[in-house]
Scaffold this motif. Structure first.
Motif, PDB file in Angstrom:
ATOM      1  N   ILE A  96      47.247  43.730  21.790  1.00 57.32           N
ATOM      2  CA  ILE A  96      47.381  44.219  23.162  1.00 57.32           C
ATOM      3  C   ILE A  96      46.441  43.456  24.089  1.00 57.32           C
ATOM      4  CG2 ILE A  96      46.943  46.229  24.635  1.00 57.32           C
ATOM      5  CD1 ILE A  96      48.049  47.894  22.213  1.00 57.32           C
ATOM      6  N   GLY A  97      45.234  43.164  23.623  1.00 53.45           N
ATOM      7  CA  GLY A  97      44.304  42.371  24.424  1.00 53.45           C
ATOM      8  C   GLY A  97      44.853  40.985  24.711  1.00 53.45           C
ATOM      9  N   TRP A  98      45.440  40.365  23.694  1.00 57.28           N
ATOM     10  CA  TRP A  98      46.028  39.039  23.867  1.00 57.28           C
ATOM     11  C   TRP A  98      47.203  39.084  24.833  1.00 57.28           C
ATOM     12  CZ3 TRP A  98      50.722  36.685  22.845  1.00 57.28           C
ATOM     13  CH2 TRP A  98      50.725  35.292  22.837  1.00 57.28           C
ATOM     14  N   LEU A  99      48.098  40.064  24.636  1.00 60.62           N
ATOM     15  CA  LEU A  99      49.296  40.167  25.461  1.00 60.62           C
ATOM     16  C   LEU A  99      48.956  40.519  26.914  1.00 60.62           C
ATOM     17  CD1 LEU A  99      52.363  40.026  25.507  1.00 60.62           C
ATOM     18  CD2 LEU A  99      52.414  42.429  24.825  1.00 60.62           C
ATOM     19  N   ALA A 100      48.056  41.472  27.122  1.00 63.01           N
ATOM     20  CA  ALA A 100      47.681  41.854  28.484  1.00 63.01           C
ATOM     21  C   ALA A 100      47.010  40.702  29.219  1.00 63.01           C
ATOM     22  CB  ALA A 100      46.759  43.073  28.451  1.00 63.01           C
ATOM     23  N   THR A 101      46.195  39.930  28.510  1.00 62.63           N
ATOM     24  CA  THR A 101      45.554  38.771  29.136  1.00 62.63           C
ATOM     25  C   THR A 101      46.597  37.720  29.515  1.00 62.63           C
ATOM     26  OG1 THR A 101      43.522  39.154  27.883  1.00 62.63           O
ATOM     27  CG2 THR A 101      43.830  36.956  28.814  1.00 62.63           C
ATOM     28  N   LYS A 102      47.518  37.441  28.608  1.00 62.05           N
ATOM     29  CA  LYS A 102      48.568  36.464  28.897  1.00 62.05           C
ATOM     30  C   LYS A 102      49.433  36.908  30.076  1.00 62.05           C
ATOM     31  CE  LYS A 102      48.685  33.019  25.945  1.00 62.05           C
ATOM     32  NZ  LYS A 102      48.654  31.645  26.364  1.00 62.05           N
ATOM     33  N   LEU A 103      49.792  38.194  30.119  1.00 69.72           N
ATOM     34  CA  LEU A 103      50.597  38.703  31.231  1.00 69.72           C
ATOM     35  C   LEU A 103      49.839  38.600  32.554  1.00 69.72           C
ATOM     36  CD1 LEU A 103      52.195  41.873  29.596  1.00 69.72           C
ATOM     37  CD2 LEU A 103      53.374  39.760  30.258  1.00 69.72           C
ATOM     38  N   THR A 104      48.547  38.854  32.515  1.00 71.98           N
ATOM     39  CA  THR A 104      47.741  38.761  33.735  1.00 71.98           C
ATOM     40  C   THR A 104      47.623  37.320  34.188  1.00 71.98           C
ATOM     41  OG1 THR A 104      46.504  40.713  33.023  1.00 71.98           O
ATOM     42  CG2 THR A 104      45.540  39.399  34.792  1.00 71.98           C
ATOM     43  N   TRP A 105      47.391  36.410  33.265  1.00 66.02           N
ATOM     44  CA  TRP A 105      47.317  34.990  33.624  1.00 66.02           C
ATOM     45  C   TRP A 105      48.633  34.525  34.234  1.00 66.02           C
ATOM     46  CZ3 TRP A 105      44.627  32.601  28.719  1.00 66.02           C
ATOM     47  CH2 TRP A 105      43.260  32.931  28.750  1.00 66.02           C
ATOM     48  N   GLN A 106      49.740  34.977  33.649  1.00 65.73           N
ATOM     49  CA  GLN A 106      51.048  34.612  34.179  1.00 65.73           C
ATOM     50  C   GLN A 106      51.224  35.173  35.592  1.00 65.73           C
ATOM     51  OE1 GLN A 106      54.302  36.310  31.981  1.00 65.73           O
ATOM     52  NE2 GLN A 106      55.727  34.724  32.636  1.00 65.73           N
ATOM     53  N   ALA A 107      50.811  36.407  35.811  1.00 66.26           N
ATOM     54  CA  ALA A 107      50.913  37.009  37.143  1.00 66.26           C
ATOM     55  C   ALA A 107      50.000  36.298  38.141  1.00 66.26           C
ATOM     56  CB  ALA A 107      50.566  38.492  37.072  1.00 66.26           C
ATOM     57  N   LEU A 108      48.837  35.846  37.678  1.00 66.66           N
ATOM     58  CA  LEU A 108      47.945  35.089  38.561  1.00 66.66           C
ATOM     59  C   LEU A 108      48.582  33.765  38.968  1.00 66.66           C
ATOM     60  CD1 LEU A 108      44.476  35.713  36.888  1.00 66.66           C
ATOM     61  CD2 LEU A 108      45.081  36.253  39.253  1.00 66.66           C
ATOM     62  N   ARG A 109      49.210  33.094  38.005  1.00 64.06           N
ATOM     63  CA  ARG A 109      49.866  31.816  38.313  1.00 64.06           C
ATOM     64  C   ARG A 109      50.993  31.995  39.322  1.00 64.06           C
ATOM     65  NH1 ARG A 109      49.669  30.887  32.539  1.00 64.06           N
ATOM     66  NH2 ARG A 109      47.900  29.564  32.108  1.00 64.06           N
ATOM     67  N   LYS A 110      51.736  33.108  39.187  1.00 61.20           N
ATOM     68  CA  LYS A 110      52.867  33.366  40.083  1.00 61.20           C
ATOM     69  C   LYS A 110      52.430  34.079  41.369  1.00 61.20           C
ATOM     70  CE  LYS A 110      56.339  33.723  36.452  1.00 61.20           C
ATOM     71  NZ  LYS A 110      57.314  34.624  35.815  1.00 61.20           N
ATOM     72  N   LYS A 111      51.121  34.316  41.489  1.00 65.85           N
ATOM     73  CA  LYS A 111      50.551  34.984  42.662  1.00 65.85           C
ATOM     74  C   LYS A 111      51.109  36.399  42.859  1.00 65.85           C
ATOM     75  CE  LYS A 111      49.417  30.720  45.024  1.00 65.85           C
ATOM     76  NZ  LYS A 111      48.123  30.578  44.492  1.00 65.85           N
ATOM     77  N   GLN A 112      51.361  37.084  41.741  1.00 67.00           N
ATOM     78  CA  GLN A 112      51.810  38.466  41.783  1.00 67.00           C
ATOM     79  C   GLN A 112      50.620  39.428  41.827  1.00 67.00           C
ATOM     80  OE1 GLN A 112      54.183  38.583  38.230  1.00 67.00           O
ATOM     81  NE2 GLN A 112      56.041  37.941  39.315  1.00 67.00           N
ATOM     82  N   VAL A 113      49.431  38.922  41.484  1.00 64.25           N
ATOM     83  CA  VAL A 113      48.182  39.677  41.584  1.00 64.25           C
ATOM     84  C   VAL A 113      47.149  38.786  42.239  1.00 64.25           C
ATOM     85  CG1 VAL A 113      48.594  41.186  39.586  1.00 64.25           C
ATOM     86  CG2 VAL A 113      47.471  39.003  39.254  1.00 64.25           C
ATOM     87  N   LEU A 114      46.094  39.402  42.712  1.00 64.18           N
ATOM     88  CA  LEU A 114      45.029  38.653  43.369  1.00 64.18           C
ATOM     89  C   LEU A 114      43.854  38.497  42.412  1.00 64.18           C
ATOM     90  CD1 LEU A 114      45.147  40.529  46.788  1.00 64.18           C
ATOM     91  CD2 LEU A 114      46.186  38.318  46.210  1.00 64.18           C
ATOM     92  N   PRO A 115      43.268  37.307  42.334  1.00 65.71           N
ATOM     93  CA  PRO A 115      42.114  37.127  41.438  1.00 65.71           C
ATOM     94  C   PRO A 115      40.895  37.852  41.993  1.00 65.71           C
ATOM     95  CG  PRO A 115      42.510  35.145  42.713  1.00 65.71           C
ATOM     96  CD  PRO A 115      43.639  36.073  43.026  1.00 65.71           C
ATOM     97  N   LEU A 116      40.011  38.234  41.088  1.00 70.55           N
ATOM     98  CA  LEU A 116      38.740  38.834  41.505  1.00 70.55           C
ATOM     99  C   LEU A 116      37.759  37.707  41.794  1.00 70.55           C
ATOM    100  CD1 LEU A 116      38.262  41.771  38.987  1.00 70.55           C
ATOM    101  CD2 LEU A 116      39.103  41.873  41.313  1.00 70.55           C
ATOM    102  N   HIS A 117      37.124  37.755  42.916  1.00 71.66           N
ATOM    103  CA  HIS A 117      36.127  36.756  43.269  1.00 71.66           C
ATOM    104  C   HIS A 117      34.758  37.249  42.838  1.00 71.66           C
ATOM    105  CE1 HIS A 117      39.167  34.502  45.322  1.00 71.66           C
ATOM    106  NE2 HIS A 117      39.521  35.596  45.983  1.00 71.66           N
TER     107      HIS A 117
END
Length: 177
Positions: A62-83
């Protein structure tokens, strides 16, 4: 007041992964089928073995999958990165940057959750549970494990610097790097 984009993503991912993990947990218990009318707390075919092995493997997955999904969403700009100024400098921020190392640490967090559960049963002098009660406990453990690991993985992944995908042309074909 609308829900923040990142929170909507986190809630969507957590609910999806929790439902999938709960179904997988039920299937695993049914396939193993090694429990009789009651399930002992300790032993070869016990709650301890089931919870610890399940927590390590599913915490990692789950840690691996959630991280991969988040990275994918970051690449597609579906979420905002934390500064850096938005991060709270918690222990979650200190999780490793390497995906496999991070997933392993999240798997260990799952084992910790399982050990706390088993210790509470031991302190309550519970030696065994009826199988139906154990099934409910296992599902609750699965859902709580998924929620905890997903929140940690997504939060940490939002602070990562995700490399952009580059398209490289090699002899007439495009390859992703």
């Amino acid at each position: 007041m609308p829900v923040n984009l990142n929170y909507r993503f986190l809630i969507r991912v957590a609910i999806s992964l929790a439902m999938a993990a709960a179904l997988a947990g039920i299937l695993i218990l049914e396939v193993l089928g090694h429990h009789g009318q009651s399930v002992p707390l300790w032993g070869r075919e016990s709650m301890a073995v089931d919870l610890i092995t399940f927590s390590l493997t599913f915490g990692f997955s789950i840690g691996w999958l959630a991280t991969k999904l988040t990275w994918q969403a970051l690449r597609k700009k579906q979420v905002l990165p934390l500064h850096w100024h938005l991060k709270s400098q918690t222990l979650i921020d200190r999780l490793p940057t390497n995906l496999l190392h991070r997933s392993f640490m999240l798997g260990l967090a799952g084992v910790l959750l399982a050990m706390i559960t088993l210790t509470l049963f031991h302190l309550k002098h519970t030696r065994q549970l009826p199988y139906h009660h154990y099934l409910i406990l296992f599902i609750l453990h699965t859902v709580s494990l998924t929620a905890v690991v997903t929140v940690m993985a997504v939060y940490r992944a939002l602070g990562d610097r995700v490399p952009k995908l580059k398209v490289i042309k090699q002899k007439g074909t495009a390859a992703l790097q």
